[in-house]
Design a protein around this motif. Structure first.
Motif, PDB file in Angstrom:
ATOM      1  N   GLY A 731     -12.467 -52.258  36.113  1.00  0.00           N
ATOM      2  CA  GLY A 731     -12.711 -50.831  35.886  1.00  0.00           C
ATOM      3  C   GLY A 731     -12.875 -50.075  37.180  1.00  0.00           C
ATOM      4  O   GLY A 731     -12.383 -48.948  37.324  1.00  0.00           O
ATOM      5  N   LEU A 736     -12.611 -45.861  37.311  1.00  0.00           N
ATOM      6  CA  LEU A 736     -13.465 -45.351  36.235  1.00  0.00           C
ATOM      7  C   LEU A 736     -14.791 -44.847  36.805  1.00  0.00           C
ATOM      8  O   LEU A 736     -15.249 -45.300  37.856  1.00  0.00           O
ATOM      9  CB  LEU A 736     -13.732 -46.451  35.196  1.00  0.00           C
ATOM     10  CG  LEU A 736     -12.511 -46.999  34.450  1.00  0.00           C
ATOM     11  CD1 LEU A 736     -12.969 -47.908  33.316  1.00  0.00           C
ATOM     12  CD2 LEU A 736     -11.637 -45.878  33.902  1.00  0.00           C
ATOM     13  N   ARG A 740     -18.737 -45.176  32.804  1.00  0.00           N
ATOM     14  CA  ARG A 740     -17.825 -46.080  32.088  1.00  0.00           C
ATOM     15  C   ARG A 740     -17.922 -47.507  32.631  1.00  0.00           C
ATOM     16  O   ARG A 740     -17.731 -48.478  31.882  1.00  0.00           O
ATOM     17  CB  ARG A 740     -16.395 -45.558  32.180  1.00  0.00           C
ATOM     18  CG  ARG A 740     -16.231 -44.192  31.522  1.00  0.00           C
ATOM     19  CD  ARG A 740     -14.811 -43.710  31.523  1.00  0.00           C
ATOM     20  NE  ARG A 740     -14.003 -44.369  30.498  1.00  0.00           N
ATOM     21  CZ  ARG A 740     -12.737 -44.056  30.231  1.00  0.00           C
ATOM     22  NH1 ARG A 740     -12.134 -43.095  30.932  1.00  0.00           N
ATOM     23  NH2 ARG A 740     -12.069 -44.685  29.288  1.00  0.00           N
ATOM     24  N   TRP A 808      -1.859 -55.453  23.159  1.00  0.00           N
ATOM     25  CA  TRP A 808      -1.049 -54.292  23.508  1.00  0.00           C
ATOM     26  C   TRP A 808       0.133 -54.125  22.554  1.00  0.00           C
ATOM     27  O   TRP A 808       0.536 -53.012  22.237  1.00  0.00           O
ATOM     28  CB  TRP A 808      -0.567 -54.430  24.948  1.00  0.00           C
ATOM     29  CG  TRP A 808       0.202 -53.239  25.464  1.00  0.00           C
ATOM     30  CD1 TRP A 808       1.549 -53.138  25.604  1.00  0.00           C
ATOM     31  CD2 TRP A 808      -0.339 -51.977  25.882  1.00  0.00           C
ATOM     32  NE1 TRP A 808       1.899 -51.910  26.097  1.00  0.00           N
ATOM     33  CE2 TRP A 808       0.744 -51.172  26.278  1.00  0.00           C
ATOM     34  CE3 TRP A 808      -1.625 -51.464  25.978  1.00  0.00           C
ATOM     35  CZ2 TRP A 808       0.582 -49.883  26.761  1.00  0.00           C
ATOM     36  CZ3 TRP A 808      -1.784 -50.188  26.453  1.00  0.00           C
ATOM     37  CH2 TRP A 808      -0.691 -49.400  26.835  1.00  0.00           C
ATOM     38  N   GLU A 820      -2.151 -47.610  23.454  1.00  0.00           N
ATOM     39  CA  GLU A 820      -3.304 -46.782  23.810  1.00  0.00           C
ATOM     40  C   GLU A 820      -4.175 -46.414  22.611  1.00  0.00           C
ATOM     41  O   GLU A 820      -5.148 -45.693  22.769  1.00  0.00           O
ATOM     42  CB  GLU A 820      -2.818 -45.511  24.519  1.00  0.00           C
ATOM     43  CG  GLU A 820      -2.191 -45.804  25.873  1.00  0.00           C
ATOM     44  CD  GLU A 820      -1.885 -44.540  26.658  1.00  0.00           C
ATOM     45  OE1 GLU A 820      -2.105 -43.435  26.107  1.00  0.00           O
ATOM     46  OE2 GLU A 820      -1.429 -44.643  27.809  1.00  0.00           O
ATOM     47  N   LEU A 824      -9.680 -47.997  26.098  1.00  0.00           N
ATOM     48  CA  LEU A 824      -9.409 -48.554  27.420  1.00  0.00           C
ATOM     49  C   LEU A 824     -10.407 -49.644  27.775  1.00  0.00           C
ATOM     50  O   LEU A 824     -10.036 -50.693  28.334  1.00  0.00           O
ATOM     51  CB  LEU A 824      -9.453 -47.436  28.474  1.00  0.00           C
ATOM     52  CG  LEU A 824      -9.263 -47.887  29.931  1.00  0.00           C
ATOM     53  CD1 LEU A 824      -7.918 -48.582  30.112  1.00  0.00           C
ATOM     54  CD2 LEU A 824      -9.396 -46.697  30.874  1.00  0.00           C
ATOM     55  N   GLU A 825     -11.677 -49.424  27.471  1.00  0.00           N
ATOM     56  CA  GLU A 825     -12.689 -50.421  27.799  1.00  0.00           C
ATOM     57  C   GLU A 825     -12.423 -51.737  27.070  1.00  0.00           C
ATOM     58  O   GLU A 825     -12.636 -52.819  27.623  1.00  0.00           O
ATOM     59  CB  GLU A 825     -14.088 -49.896  27.442  1.00  0.00           C
ATOM     60  CG  GLU A 825     -14.600 -48.795  28.359  1.00  0.00           C
ATOM     61  CD  GLU A 825     -14.039 -47.422  28.018  1.00  0.00           C
ATOM     62  OE1 GLU A 825     -13.268 -47.330  27.033  1.00  0.00           O
ATOM     63  OE2 GLU A 825     -14.364 -46.456  28.734  1.00  0.00           O
ATOM     64  N   ARG A 827      -9.456 -52.833  26.191  1.00  0.00           N
ATOM     65  CA  ARG A 827      -8.304 -53.455  26.859  1.00  0.00           C
ATOM     66  C   ARG A 827      -8.737 -54.174  28.130  1.00  0.00           C
ATOM     67  O   ARG A 827      -8.246 -55.266  28.444  1.00  0.00           O
ATOM     68  CB  ARG A 827      -7.267 -52.389  27.195  1.00  0.00           C
ATOM     69  CG  ARG A 827      -6.483 -51.869  25.999  1.00  0.00           C
ATOM     70  CD  ARG A 827      -5.520 -50.775  26.446  1.00  0.00           C
ATOM     71  NE  ARG A 827      -6.037 -49.444  26.158  1.00  0.00           N
ATOM     72  CZ  ARG A 827      -5.698 -48.347  26.804  1.00  0.00           C
ATOM     73  NH1 ARG A 827      -4.847 -48.413  27.816  1.00  0.00           N
ATOM     74  NH2 ARG A 827      -6.188 -47.182  26.466  1.00  0.00           N
ATOM     75  N   ILE A 828      -9.654 -53.556  28.874  1.00  0.00           N
ATOM     76  CA  ILE A 828     -10.138 -54.182  30.109  1.00  0.00           C
ATOM     77  C   ILE A 828     -10.920 -55.455  29.799  1.00  0.00           C
ATOM     78  O   ILE A 828     -10.724 -56.502  30.428  1.00  0.00           O
ATOM     79  CB  ILE A 828     -11.001 -53.184  30.900  1.00  0.00           C
ATOM     80  CG1 ILE A 828     -10.139 -52.021  31.394  1.00  0.00           C
ATOM     81  CG2 ILE A 828     -11.689 -53.875  32.077  1.00  0.00           C
ATOM     82  CD1 ILE A 828     -10.929 -50.902  32.058  1.00  0.00           C
ATOM     83  N   ASP A 866      -2.620 -54.820  28.538  1.00  0.00           N
ATOM     84  CA  ASP A 866      -2.196 -53.495  28.987  1.00  0.00           C
ATOM     85  C   ASP A 866      -1.598 -53.618  30.394  1.00  0.00           C
ATOM     86  O   ASP A 866      -2.259 -54.123  31.308  1.00  0.00           O
ATOM     87  CB  ASP A 866      -3.417 -52.568  28.996  1.00  0.00           C
ATOM     88  CG  ASP A 866      -3.102 -51.160  29.488  1.00  0.00           C
ATOM     89  OD1 ASP A 866      -1.964 -50.900  29.905  1.00  0.00           O
ATOM     90  OD2 ASP A 866      -4.029 -50.322  29.452  1.00  0.00           O
ATOM     91  N   GLN A 868      -1.211 -51.511  32.765  1.00  0.00           N
ATOM     92  CA  GLN A 868      -2.001 -50.849  33.806  1.00  0.00           C
ATOM     93  C   GLN A 868      -3.206 -51.695  34.209  1.00  0.00           C
ATOM     94  O   GLN A 868      -3.565 -51.767  35.388  1.00  0.00           O
ATOM     95  CB  GLN A 868      -2.476 -49.479  33.310  1.00  0.00           C
ATOM     96  CG  GLN A 868      -1.364 -48.452  33.173  1.00  0.00           C
ATOM     97  CD  GLN A 868      -1.906 -47.083  32.797  1.00  0.00           C
ATOM     98  OE1 GLN A 868      -3.035 -46.974  32.318  1.00  0.00           O
ATOM     99  NE2 GLN A 868      -1.103 -46.064  32.997  1.00  0.00           N
ATOM    100  N   VAL A 869      -3.837 -52.343  33.236  1.00  0.00           N
ATOM    101  CA  VAL A 869      -4.968 -53.216  33.550  1.00  0.00           C
ATOM    102  C   VAL A 869      -4.482 -54.429  34.334  1.00  0.00           C
ATOM    103  O   VAL A 869      -5.127 -54.879  35.285  1.00  0.00           O
ATOM    104  CB  VAL A 869      -5.698 -53.643  32.261  1.00  0.00           C
ATOM    105  CG1 VAL A 869      -6.908 -54.506  32.596  1.00  0.00           C
ATOM    106  CG2 VAL A 869      -6.160 -52.410  31.466  1.00  0.00           C
TER     107      VAL A 869
END
Length: 906
Positions: A731, A736, A740, A808, A820, A824-825, A827-828, A866, A868-869
Motif C-alpha cells: 500500500g 495510499l 488506508r 481479478w 475493480e 483495493l485493500e 486486492r492488496i 490485480d 497494479q498491485v
C-alpha cells in the motif's frame, strides 16, 4: 405560548398593548422631516437586526442595530426614531419568522424605552440639534434610561416565563449593560458628528469592526461545545446544560423531559453504502432535529449514532407527540448518497424519561431514557418508548408496554459523556506561560547574555537619538497652549495606559491610550507629544517596575511616532484645527496608521532581539492584527478633538465610549484567544493521550486476535502478522494515505479471523483437503466479516476481510467479484496473503524459493492478482530483492506436531 404562565401571558400582552398605543399616538399627525435619511437608517438597522452577532449560546445574540437606534434618538424626532425601530424588527420577523407575540413584545419594549428616553430629554429642555455640554449630558442620561428600561422589561418577562431572577438571567449584568450602552452611545456620537459634517459620522462608525470582533468572541468560544460533524451540541455541553436545567426544574418544581435517540442499523448503512453515506444520514438527521426542536430545547450528539434531547418546561404528554413527529419525519426522509443509485432511508428509535422526584440525579434520568430506548429497539426498532413505573402508557392509551428500571439493567450512559469529555471543564493544567517565556528567553551563556544586552542597549540609544533629532526639527515655542485641554487629554492617556493589556510577553502591551495620544499630538503639537509621551513612559515604568532603559525606550518610541505625525501636519502650513474637516479626518486616520507602524516597528525590534527572531517575523506574528484598531484609534482621536472643541469636558466624556469599547475588545480578543488556545491545547493533549491509550489497547487486542487465529490453525502460525506487513508495504508503494495503510494493517491482521468458525478437524488436517472440506474453508471470509462487523470501530475493515479471496478474473470467492469491483485493500491483502503462503513451509510442501514466488506472482497477474498491485510488488522486489520476504516462523512445525497430538487424544 401554551407553556407560559398566566402572569407571563398577561404581562406580554399588556406590554404589547401599551407599546402599540404609544406608537399610534406618536404617528398620528406627524410628518418626517427627512424621509430619505430615515429610510436609509431604517434599512441599515434592519440589516444589523437580521444579522446579529451570535452570543455565548445559539439562543443569545448582541444587537449592533442599537447603533442605529442611538443615532435615531439623537437626530430624529420620536415618530422617526420609532419608525426605524419598528421597521428593523418587522424585517427581522419576516426573515426569521419568530412567533408573532415574541417579536411584537420586542418591538413594544423598544417603543417604551424610546418614549421614556425622549421624555427625559423633554423634561431637561434639551435641544438635541446642537452639540454642546448640556446636550451631551442629556443624551447620556436619555440613553442610560433607554438601556435600563429595555433590560428591565426583558428581565421581567424572563422571570415570569422561566422563573429566573435578574441575577440568574443576567439581564443586568455589568458586561451586558455596558455593551448595549456603549453600542447605542456610539450611535449617538455618530449623530453629533453628523450635525457637524455627515461624512465625519460615516468615519466614526469604523470602530464597529472592533465591536464586532469583541462581541463574536463568545460565539467562537461556543464552537468548542459543538460537534463538528452534525453541528449539534457535544456531550460535554449537554452534561452541563442538563445539570443546570435539572437544578432549575427542582427549584421551581417545573417539568423536564429527556429523550435518548439511536439511529437503527447504522452499521448496515456503512457496510452497504460506505461510511460517507453514514455521515450523510447523521448530518441529515441532525438537520431534522434542528427543524423540529427549538426554543429552550437542547439537542446534542451523544456519541456515534446516538442523540440526546433536553426539553425544559415540557411534560412527557407534550414530548411524546413531538418526538413521534420527528421519528416519522426521519422515516419518510430520503437521503441522497453517491454510492447508491436510489436514495436510501433510515429509521430511529427513541426513549423518553422525565423528572419524577425532587432529588433525582441526571444519571438516573439518562439511565431511564436509555432503558426506554432499549425497549424500543427490542420491540422492533423505529418506535418511541416511554419509561414509566406508573403505567403512563396505559394513561395515554398508546398500547406500548411499560419499561421498568427493575426489568432491564444497563450502565448509565452518563459514563459515555465522561469518557468523551475526560475531566470536567476547568480542570485542565497547562504549563505556565510565564515559565514558557522565561525558558524561551534564557540566554545560552554569559557571553550570549552580554551580546544580547549590548545589542539591545545600542538599539535603545538609536531610538533616543532619533527622537531628539525629530524634536529639534519640529519644535515650536509654547505660545497660547491650552494647558487645561492638554491636561484632560493627558489624564485620558494615563487612565488608558494604567488599563493597558500585556500581549504575549512582558515587553509588549496594548492600550487605548493611542486615541487620546493622537488627539493630543494633533491638537497641541510638539508640546502635546512631549507631555503625553513622557506620561506614557512614566506610567509603564511604574506599572512594570522595569529598568530605566525601558522608560527611555518607551519615551523615545512614542515621541518618534508623535513627531512624525506633527511633521506631516506642518507640511500643510496651518494648524490642524484650521484645516478643512475632511482633511482633519484623513489626517487623524493617517496619524493612527503612522503611530501603529512606528511604535510596533521599534517594539518588534526589541522583542526580536530578545527572542533572536527577525523583526519582520515578530511584527507579523504579534502586531499585524492591530492595524485596524489603530485606524479606529485615529477616528476616536478625531472625535475626542471634536468633542472637546464643541462641549469641553462633557464632549470628551461622550466620545470616550468608543475608546472604552476598543479597550474592551482588546481584552476580549487577547484573553479569549489565549483561553481558547489553552483549552484547545489541553483538550487536544488529553484527546491525544486518550487516543494513544485506545490505539495501544486496540493494537494489543488485534495482535491477540491474530495470534489466536494463528494458534488455532497451527500450520499458519504467524501468517497474519507477516501478511499484514506485506500489505502495508504494498500500500505504501502504491501511495495510499496513512489512514488506508492503517486499514490495511488491521485488516491484514484479522483477514483470517473467520477460521475461528471452521471445525478443528479441517484446520488441523495435516494432509490435503477434500473438495467438501475446501468449501468449508472458503466460508471463513464471510464468517470473519460477520464477526468484525459486530464492532462499530472495526466496520470499515469489513470489505477488505470479506473480499480478500476474490480474484481479478472473477473466479474467486465468496461473491465472485471481478476487477475493480473488488475493494483495493482486499486486492492488496489477497496478494500479500498469497506471497506469505507461498513462502511458508507446510506439512504437505516446503515453502517456495524467492525466484519461484516472483515467477508465480507475474504469471497470475491479470488473472488471480490485480496487475497494479503486482507492479507495486515488482518495484519493491527491484529495489530490495529477496530481502522483501520476511523469514517464515519455523516454529510452525512444532505447532503441527502439537496439533497431531491433540487430534490423537480426541
Amino acid at each position: 405560548m401554551k407553556n407560559l404562565s398566566i402572569f407571563a401571558k398577561i404581562y406580554i400582552f399588556g406590554i404589547i398593548l401599551l407599546g402599540g398605543s404609544l406608537a399610534i399616538y406618536e404617528f398620528i399627525g406627524t410628518t418626517f422631516q427627512d424621509p430619505a435619511l430615515v429610510l436609509v437608517v431604517a434599512v441599515l438597522a434592519s440589516l444589523a437586526q437580521v444579522y446579529k452577532v451570535e452570543g455565548s449560546t445559539d439562543k443569545t445574540s448582541y444587537n449592533v442595530a442599537w447603533i442605529a437606534y442611538g443615532f435615531s434618538i439623537v437626530l430624529f424626532n420620536p415618530s422617526e426614531a420609532l419608525f426605524v425601530i419598528i421597521f428593523a424588527h418587522v424585517v427581522e420577523w419576516l426573515r426569521h419568522r419568530y412567533p408573532w407575540y415574541i417579536q411584537a413584545f420586542n418591538i413594544a419594549t423598544f417603543i417604551l424605552a424610546s418614549e421614556l428616553a425622549f421624555t427625559v430629554a423633554l423634561e431637561m429642555n434639551l435641544d438635541l440639534t446642537e452639540f454642546n455640554t448640556l446636550a451631551v449630558f442629556g443624551v447620556v442620561a436619555s440613553l442610560a434610561v433607554f438601556t435600563f428600561v429595555n433590560h428591565l422589561l426583558v428581565g421581567v418577562v424572563i422571570y415570569f416565563a422561566r422563573k429566573q431572577n435578574f441575577k440568574e438571567s443576567g439581564v443586568f449584568g455589568f458586561l451586558t449593560l455596558m455593551i448595549d450602552f456603549t453600542v447605542i452611545g456610539l450611535g449617538a456620537a455618530a449623530a453629533f458628528l453628523w450635525m457637524i459634517t455627515p461624512l465625519a459620522a460615516a468615519f466614526a462608525l469604523i470602530p464597529i469592526y472592533m465591536i464586532y470582533t469583541t462581541l463574536r468572541m463568545p460565539s467562537l468560544e461556543r464552537q468548542t461545545e459543538i460537534d463538528p460533524k452534525t453541528e449539534l451540541y457535544n456531550p460535554k455541553f449537554m452534561e452541563d446544560a442538563f445539570q443546570k436545567e435539572l437544578n432549575r426544574a427542582r427549584k421551581f418544581d417545573r417539568p423536564l423531559t429527556f429523550v435518548m435517540a439511536d439511529l437503527d442499523h447504522l452499521h448496515n448503512i456503512n457496510n452497504t453504502y460506505g461510511h460517507m453515506a453514514g455521515d450523510i444520514v447523521l448530518i441529515g438527521i441532525a438537520k431534522i432535529f434542528k427543524e423540529h426542536f427549538g426554543g429552550y430545547d437542547i439537542v446534542a450528539r451523544f456519541g456515534g449514532e446516538e442523540f440526546a434531547i433536553i426539553m425544559p418546561e415540557t411534560t412527557p404528554e407534550e414530548a411524546y407527540p413531538r418526538v413521534e413527529q420527528v421519528r416519522k419525519a426521519i422515516q419518510e426522509t430520503q437521503f441522497e448518497v453517491s454510492t447508491s443509485v436510489t436514495p436510501i432511508q433510515a429509521t430511529m428509535s427513541f426513549g423518553i424519561s422525565w423528572r419524577t422526584e425532587q432529588f433525582q440525579s441526571p444519571e438516573e434520568i439518562i439511565h431511564n431514557a436509555d432503558l426506554a430506548l432499549y425497549h424500543a429497539k427490542n420491540e422492533g426498532r423505529n418506535r418511541t418508548a416511554l419509561h414509566s413505573e406508573e403505567g403512563l402508557q396505559e394513561f395515554f392509551g398508546l398500547g406500548q408496554a411499560q419499561v421498568s428500571s427493575r426489568e432491564v439493567s444497563s450502565t448509565p450512559k452518563i459514563e459515555k459523556i465522561r469518557a468523551a469529555t475526560g475531566k470536567r471543564p476547568g480542570t485542565y493544567q497547562t504549563e505556565s506561560p510565564g515559565k514558557e517565556k522565561a525558558k524561551s528567553k534564557a540566554p545560552a551563556s554569559n557571553a550570549s547574555t552580554a551580546q544580547y544586552t549590548g545589542i539591545l542597549n545600542w538599539f535603545i540609544i538609536f531610538t533616543g537619538l532619533l527622537s531628539i533629532a525629530l524634536t529639534a526639527f519640529v519644535m515650536e515655542p509654547p505660545n497660547q497652549i491650552d494647558w487645561f485641554g492638554l491636561s484632560l487629554f493627558a489624564l485620558c492617556v494615563v487612565l488608558a495606559e494604567v488599563l493597558a493589556l500585556d500581549i504575549y510577553s512582558r515587553d509588549a502591551s496594548v492600550s487605548t491610550s493611542a486615541a487620546p495620544f493622537i488627539g493630543a499630538v494633533l491638537l497641541f503639537g510638539p508640546w502635546g507629544a512631549i507631555a503625553v509621551s513622557t506620561l506614557l513612559a512614566a506610567v509603564a515604568l511604574l506599572k512594570k517596575k522595569a529598568h530605566l532603559r525601558r522608560f527611555v525606550f518607551n519615551l523615545s518610541n512614542h515621541l518618534i511616532a508623535g513627531l512624525i505625525v506633527i511633521a506631516v501636519v506642518k507640511g500643510f502650513g496651518v494648524p490642524y484645527v484650521q484645516l478643512p474637516q475632511m482633511t482633519q479626518i484623513a489626517l487623524a486616520v493617517l496619524a493612527g496608521a503612522i503611530i501603529f507602524f512606528s511604535t510596533t516597528f521599534f517594539l518588534a525590534g526589541v522583542i526580536g532581539i530578545s527572542l533572536e527572531k527577525s523583526l519582520l517575523q515578530v511584527w507579523r506574528e504579534k502586531f499585524q492584527w492591530l492595524l485596524i484598531f489603530y485606524v479606529g484609534f485615529g477616528i476616536v482621536g478625531y472625535t475626542l478633538i471634536l468633542g472637546y472643541n464643541n462641549a469641553g469636558l462633557f464632549g470628551i466624556m461622550a466620545m470616550i465610549l468608543p475608546m472604552w469599547m476598543i479597550r474592551f475588545s482588546h481584552a476580549q480578543y487577547i484573553s479569549k484567544t489565549e483561553n481558547l488556545v489553552r483549552q484547545l491545547q489541553a483538550q487536544n493533549k488529553e484527546l491525544s493521550n486518550q487516543e494513544q491509550e485506545i490505539s495501544t489497547v486496540n493494537n494489543e487486542l488485534l495482535a491477540c486476535l491474530a495470534k489466536a487465529v494463528d494458534i488455532r490453525d497451527p500450520f499458519t502460525y504467524g501468517h497474519s502478522e507477516i501478511a499484514s506487513h506485506y500489505a502495508v508495504i504494498l500500500g505504501r508503494e502504491m501511495g495510499l494515505s496513512q489512514e488506508r495503510l492503517e486499514l490495511l494493517r488491521k485488516a491484514g491482521l484479522l483477514h483470517d479471523i473467520g477460521k475461528l468458525g471452521i471445525p478443528e478437524t479441517i484446520l488441523f488436517k495435516p494432509a490435503s483437503l477434500t473438495a467438501e472440506e475446501y468449501e468449508r474453508i472458503k466460508e471463513h471470509p464471510m464468517i470473519g466479516a460477520r464477526l468484525v462487523s459486530q464492532s462499530h470501530a472495526m466496520q470499515y475493515i469489513v470489505p477488505a476481510i470479506l473480499h480478500h479471496h476474490e480474484r481479478w478474473d472473477g473466479q474467486g470467492y465468496p461473491h465472485r467479484l471481478r476487477g475493480e469491483q473488488i475493494p483495493l485493500e482486499a486486492r492488496i491483502i489477497g496478494l500479500a496473503d498469497a506471497i506469505e503462503a507461498m513462502a511458508s513451509n507446510r506439512p504437505y510442501r516446503k515453502g517456495l524459493s524467492f525466484e519461484k514466488i516472483v515467477r508465480e506472482v507475474n504469471e497470475n497477474s491479470g488473472t488471480q492478482f490485480d496487475p497494479q498491485v503486482v507492479q507495486a510488488f515488482m518495484q519493491i522486489v527491484g529495489r530490495q530483492g529477496a530481502k522483501v520476504l520476511r523469514p517464515s516462523v519455523r516454529s510452525r512445525v512444532r505447532h503441527a506436531e502439537l496439533a497431531e497430538y491433540v487430534m490423537a487424544e480426541k
